[in-house]
Design a protein around this motif. Structure first.
Motif, PDB file in Angstrom:
ATOM      1  N   ASP A 127     -62.856  37.722  -6.233  1.00 23.07           N
ATOM      2  CA  ASP A 127     -62.801  38.502  -4.998  1.00 23.07           C
ATOM      3  C   ASP A 127     -64.015  39.412  -4.857  1.00 23.07           C
ATOM      4  N   LEU A 128     -64.387  40.081  -5.943  1.00 23.79           N
ATOM      5  CA  LEU A 128     -65.546  40.957  -5.952  1.00 23.79           C
ATOM      6  C   LEU A 128     -66.457  40.564  -7.102  1.00 23.79           C
ATOM      7  N   VAL A 129     -67.734  40.394  -6.797  1.00 22.67           N
ATOM      8  CA  VAL A 129     -68.722  40.007  -7.801  1.00 22.67           C
ATOM      9  C   VAL A 129     -69.251  41.269  -8.482  1.00 22.67           C
ATOM     10  N   THR A 130     -69.043  41.366  -9.778  1.00 18.00           N
ATOM     11  CA  THR A 130     -69.615  42.462 -10.550  1.00 18.00           C
ATOM     12  C   THR A 130     -70.820  41.945 -11.325  1.00 18.00           C
ATOM     13  N   GLU A 131     -71.555  42.855 -11.907  1.00 20.41           N
ATOM     14  CA  GLU A 131     -72.728  42.464 -12.683  1.00 20.41           C
ATOM     15  C   GLU A 131     -72.347  41.681 -13.939  1.00 20.41           C
ATOM     16  N   LYS A 132     -71.058  41.705 -14.309  1.00 27.31           N
ATOM     17  CA  LYS A 132     -70.581  40.931 -15.455  1.00 27.31           C
ATOM     18  C   LYS A 132     -70.051  39.554 -15.055  1.00 27.31           C
ATOM     19  N   PRO A 209     -61.234  28.140   2.143  1.00 30.09           N
ATOM     20  CA  PRO A 209     -60.011  28.913   1.878  1.00 30.09           C
ATOM     21  C   PRO A 209     -60.224  30.406   2.133  1.00 30.09           C
ATOM     22  N   THR A 210     -60.518  30.734   3.389  1.00 31.17           N
ATOM     23  CA  THR A 210     -60.723  32.115   3.828  1.00 31.17           C
ATOM     24  C   THR A 210     -59.832  32.350   5.043  1.00 31.17           C
ATOM     25  N   PRO A 211     -59.630  33.589   5.472  1.00 30.06           N
ATOM     26  CA  PRO A 211     -58.701  33.858   6.582  1.00 30.06           C
ATOM     27  C   PRO A 211     -58.969  33.061   7.844  1.00 30.06           C
ATOM     28  N   ASP A 212     -60.244  32.855   8.220  1.00 31.14           N
ATOM     29  CA  ASP A 212     -60.521  32.087   9.441  1.00 31.14           C
ATOM     30  C   ASP A 212     -61.205  30.751   9.155  1.00 31.14           C
ATOM     31  N   GLY A 213     -61.325  30.392   7.877  1.00 36.01           N
ATOM     32  CA  GLY A 213     -61.893  29.098   7.513  1.00 36.01           C
ATOM     33  C   GLY A 213     -63.398  29.080   7.365  1.00 36.01           C
ATOM     34  N   THR A 214     -64.089  30.167   7.753  1.00 36.09           N
ATOM     35  CA  THR A 214     -65.544  30.199   7.610  1.00 36.09           C
ATOM     36  C   THR A 214     -65.932  31.050   6.395  1.00 36.09           C
ATOM     37  N   GLY A 251     -69.730  45.818  -0.471  1.00 36.95           N
ATOM     38  CA  GLY A 251     -68.383  45.636  -0.995  1.00 36.95           C
ATOM     39  C   GLY A 251     -67.370  45.262   0.068  1.00 36.95           C
ATOM     40  N   GLU A 252     -67.854  44.767   1.209  1.00 35.94           N
ATOM     41  CA  GLU A 252     -66.974  44.393   2.322  1.00 35.94           C
ATOM     42  C   GLU A 252     -67.337  42.997   2.801  1.00 35.94           C
ATOM     43  N   GLY A 253     -66.360  42.114   2.818  1.00 40.18           N
ATOM     44  CA  GLY A 253     -66.603  40.745   3.256  1.00 40.18           C
ATOM     45  C   GLY A 253     -66.492  40.597   4.761  1.00 40.18           C
ATOM     46  N   VAL A 254     -67.434  39.873   5.341  1.00 44.90           N
ATOM     47  CA  VAL A 254     -67.423  39.557   6.776  1.00 44.90           C
ATOM     48  C   VAL A 254     -67.616  38.051   6.905  1.00 44.90           C
ATOM     49  N   ARG A 280     -72.433  22.919   4.264  1.00 43.43           N
ATOM     50  CA  ARG A 280     -73.697  22.725   3.561  1.00 43.43           C
ATOM     51  C   ARG A 280     -73.418  22.656   2.065  1.00 43.43           C
ATOM     52  N   PRO A 281     -74.078  21.749   1.355  1.00 46.39           N
ATOM     53  CA  PRO A 281     -73.850  21.662  -0.099  1.00 46.39           C
ATOM     54  C   PRO A 281     -74.161  22.994  -0.786  1.00 46.39           C
ATOM     55  N   GLY A 282     -73.260  23.404  -1.666  1.00 42.13           N
ATOM     56  CA  GLY A 282     -73.522  24.595  -2.460  1.00 42.13           C
ATOM     57  C   GLY A 282     -73.123  25.905  -1.834  1.00 42.13           C
ATOM     58  N   ASP A 283     -72.554  25.884  -0.630  1.00 43.23           N
ATOM     59  CA  ASP A 283     -72.124  27.130   0.002  1.00 43.23           C
ATOM     60  C   ASP A 283     -70.772  27.567  -0.563  1.00 43.23           C
ATOM     61  N   PRO A 284     -70.703  28.686  -1.282  1.00 42.20           N
ATOM     62  CA  PRO A 284     -69.414  29.171  -1.769  1.00 42.20           C
ATOM     63  C   PRO A 284     -68.580  29.746  -0.637  1.00 42.20           C
ATOM     64  N   ALA A 285     -67.278  29.775  -0.811  1.00 42.30           N
ATOM     65  CA  ALA A 285     -66.384  30.268   0.238  1.00 42.30           C
ATOM     66  C   ALA A 285     -66.555  31.770   0.448  1.00 42.30           C
ATOM     67  N   ARG A 286     -66.686  32.516  -0.642  1.00 43.78           N
ATOM     68  CA  ARG A 286     -66.714  33.976  -0.545  1.00 43.78           C
ATOM     69  C   ARG A 286     -67.650  34.544  -1.609  1.00 43.78           C
ATOM     70  N   VAL A 287     -68.572  35.428  -1.198  1.00 47.93           N
ATOM     71  CA  VAL A 287     -69.422  36.150  -2.149  1.00 47.93           C
ATOM     72  C   VAL A 287     -69.536  37.593  -1.651  1.00 47.93           C
ATOM     73  N   VAL A 288     -68.822  38.485  -2.309  1.00 45.22           N
ATOM     74  CA  VAL A 288     -68.786  39.893  -1.911  1.00 45.22           C
ATOM     75  C   VAL A 288     -69.031  40.749  -3.150  1.00 45.22           C
ATOM     76  N   SER A 289     -69.890  41.731  -3.008  1.00 48.63           N
ATOM     77  CA  SER A 289     -70.326  42.546  -4.132  1.00 48.63           C
ATOM     78  C   SER A 289     -69.361  43.676  -4.459  1.00 48.63           C
ATOM     79  N   SER A 290     -69.287  43.993  -5.737  1.00 50.59           N
ATOM     80  CA  SER A 290     -68.729  45.273  -6.163  1.00 50.59           C
ATOM     81  C   SER A 290     -69.880  46.271  -6.241  1.00 50.59           C
ATOM     82  N   GLY A 291     -69.690  47.438  -5.681  1.00 49.29           N
ATOM     83  CA  GLY A 291     -70.729  48.461  -5.707  1.00 49.29           C
ATOM     84  C   GLY A 291     -70.493  49.544  -6.738  1.00 49.29           C
ATOM     85  N   ASP A 292     -69.558  49.319  -7.660  1.00 46.73           N
ATOM     86  CA  ASP A 292     -69.187  50.370  -8.610  1.00 46.73           C
ATOM     87  C   ASP A 292     -70.331  50.751  -9.539  1.00 46.73           C
TER      88      ASP A 292
END
Length: 322
Positions: A127-132, A209-214, A251-254, A280-292
Motif C-alpha cells: 500500500d505504501l512504499v517505504t525505503e525498506k 485492482p484499484t477503486p476505478d480500475g486505473t 503519501g497520497e494515491g491519485v 502498458r507492459p510493466g505498469d504496476p497497479a499502485r505506487v504510493v510513497s511513505s513520507g515518514d
C-alpha cells in the motif's frame, strides 16, 4: 561552499537551482543543453556548458569554482526509450555518474546528492512504499538509478563523502510558468497536449485492482522536489557521515482517471471522454510513497496538492502553446 548542479537547466534542475539560490546557497550549473534551456536559470547563476562524461570539463569546473558539494540531476529519464536503447542509458546514466564521482573524489568534494527515482522499486505489492521496500526495477532506466545509488554509496564510503539519494515519485507542476515541463512523457503534460488539441486523453488499462480500475500514483509538485533538495543539501553539509536514501512523495494515491478529471476541471477542456487502450507492459497497479523517513531525517514534507500542481502545469502549457 559552492554546489555544482548538473542538469540545472532542465525541468527539475532549474527548480532546484531556484530553490537553492533563494535559500542562499551558492551554485554553479553544468548542463549540456540537450534538453535544458539556459533561459530557465535564475539571473546571476553561472552556466558551464558540458557533459558529465567529459572529465576534463569536470576537473576544470570543480577547480575553478572550488566546488564542495554536487547535486547530480543530469541524466536520461524516458522509460520507453531506455527499453529501446539500454546501452545508451547505461552509458549516459552510469558511466556519466562514474566519471563525475571520480572527478569529485579527486577534487576533495565532501558532499554528493543523487537524483534517483521511484522506478527503483519496480512493481511493489504494498500500500505504501517505504525505503525498506525491496527494489526490483523493471526497465533499464530504473536499473541505472538503482545501480547509481550503489555507486554513490560505495564512493561516499571510500572517499569520505556525505551522500544522499532522493527517490522522486511522479513529478508535476511548475513554480512559475517559465519553468514548466517541456516534455510530454509524463501524465499531466500528455493529457494537456491531447485536450488542447481537442483529442481524447489516453488511459492505458482500466482493469487494474484499484477503486476505478486505473493505475494509482503518488504525484509530487516539482517545487516540493526542489525544497527537499535544499533540506538534503543542508543535512549533508551539517553531517559529514550522512548516508541517506529517501523517498520524495506526498503519501497520497491519485488514480489516472481522477487526475484526468482534475485536469479537465482546471482547464475547462472536457472534450471527448478518455479512450482506454491496453495496459502498458510493466505498469504496476499502485505506487504510493511513505513520507515518514524523510520527515524524520530532514523535517520535510510536501506542501502542494494535486490541483495546485495541475493549475501551475496548465499555466506553463499556455505560455508555451498560446
Amino acid at each position: 561552499m559552492t554546489w555544482l548542479i548538473t542538469g540545472g537547466a532542465g525541468y527539475v534542475g532549474s527548480h532546484v537551482v531556484r530553490a537553492m539560490t533563494e535559500a542562499g546557497e551558492p551554485v554553479v550549473v553544468l548542463d549540456d543543453l540537450s534538453t535544458g534551456r539556459a533561459e530557465r536559470l535564475v539571473d546571476g547563476v553561472v552556466l558551464e556548458t558540458g557533459t558529465v562524461l567529459d572529465r576534463e570539463v569536470l576537473d576544470r569546473v570543480l577547480r575553478k569554482y572550488a566546488v564542495s558539494g554536487v547535486v547530480h540531476i543530469a541524466g536520461k529519464k524516458r522509460v520507453a526509450e531506455s527499453v529501446e536503447r539500454p546501452l545508451y542509458y547505461y552509458h549516459e546514466n552510469l558511466e556519466g555518474l562514474r566519471v563525475l564521482l571520480g572527478a569529485a573524489a579527486e577534487a576533495g568534494v565532501g558532499r554528493f546528492l543523487f537524483s534517483s527515482s521511484a522506478a527503483v522499486y519496480g512493481m511493489p505489492d504494498v500500500d505504501l512504499v517505504t525505503e525498506k521496500t525491496p527494489c526490483a526495477p523493471v526497465n533499464p532506466y530504473g536499473e541505472t538509478k538503482l545501480a547509481g545509488e550503489w555507486l554513490v554509496a560505495a564512493a561516499g564510503a571510500r572517499y569520505g563523502m556525505a551522500t544522499a539519494a532522493l527517490r522522486y515519485f511522479n513529478v508535476a507542476g511548475a513554480a512559475t510558468p517559465e519553468l514548466g515541463d517541456d516534455g510530454v512523457f509524463n501524465l499531466v503534460p500528455m493529457v494537456l497536449e491531447r485536450l488542447d488539441a481537442g483529442e481524447a486523453p489516453l488511459v492505458f488499462g482500466d482493469d487494474y485492482p484499484t477503486p476505478d480500475g486505473t493505475c494509482v500514483r503518488d504525484y509530487i509538485h516539482v517545487e516540493d522536489i526542489a525544497t527537499a533538495h535544499v533540506a538534503a543539501a543542508r543535512r549533508l553539509a551539517a553531517d559529514p557521515s550522512a548516508r541517506l536514501v529517501l523517498n520524495i512523495g506526498r503519501g497520497e494515491g491519485v488514480s489516472v482517471a481522477e487526475m484526468i478529471g482534475v485536469i479537465q476541471d482546471v482547464t475547462g477542456l472536457t472534450g471527448e471522454p478518455p479512450r482506454v487502450l491496453a495496459r502498458r507492459p510493466g505498469d504496476p497497479a499502485r505506487v504510493v510513497s511513505s513520507g515518514d523517513l524523510i520527515r524524520a531525517e530532514l523535517d520535510w514534507s510536501a506542501r502542494w496538492d494535486v490541483r495546485e500542481m495541475v493549475e501551475s502545469a496548465w499555466a506553463g502549457w499556455r505560455l508555451r502553446h498560446p
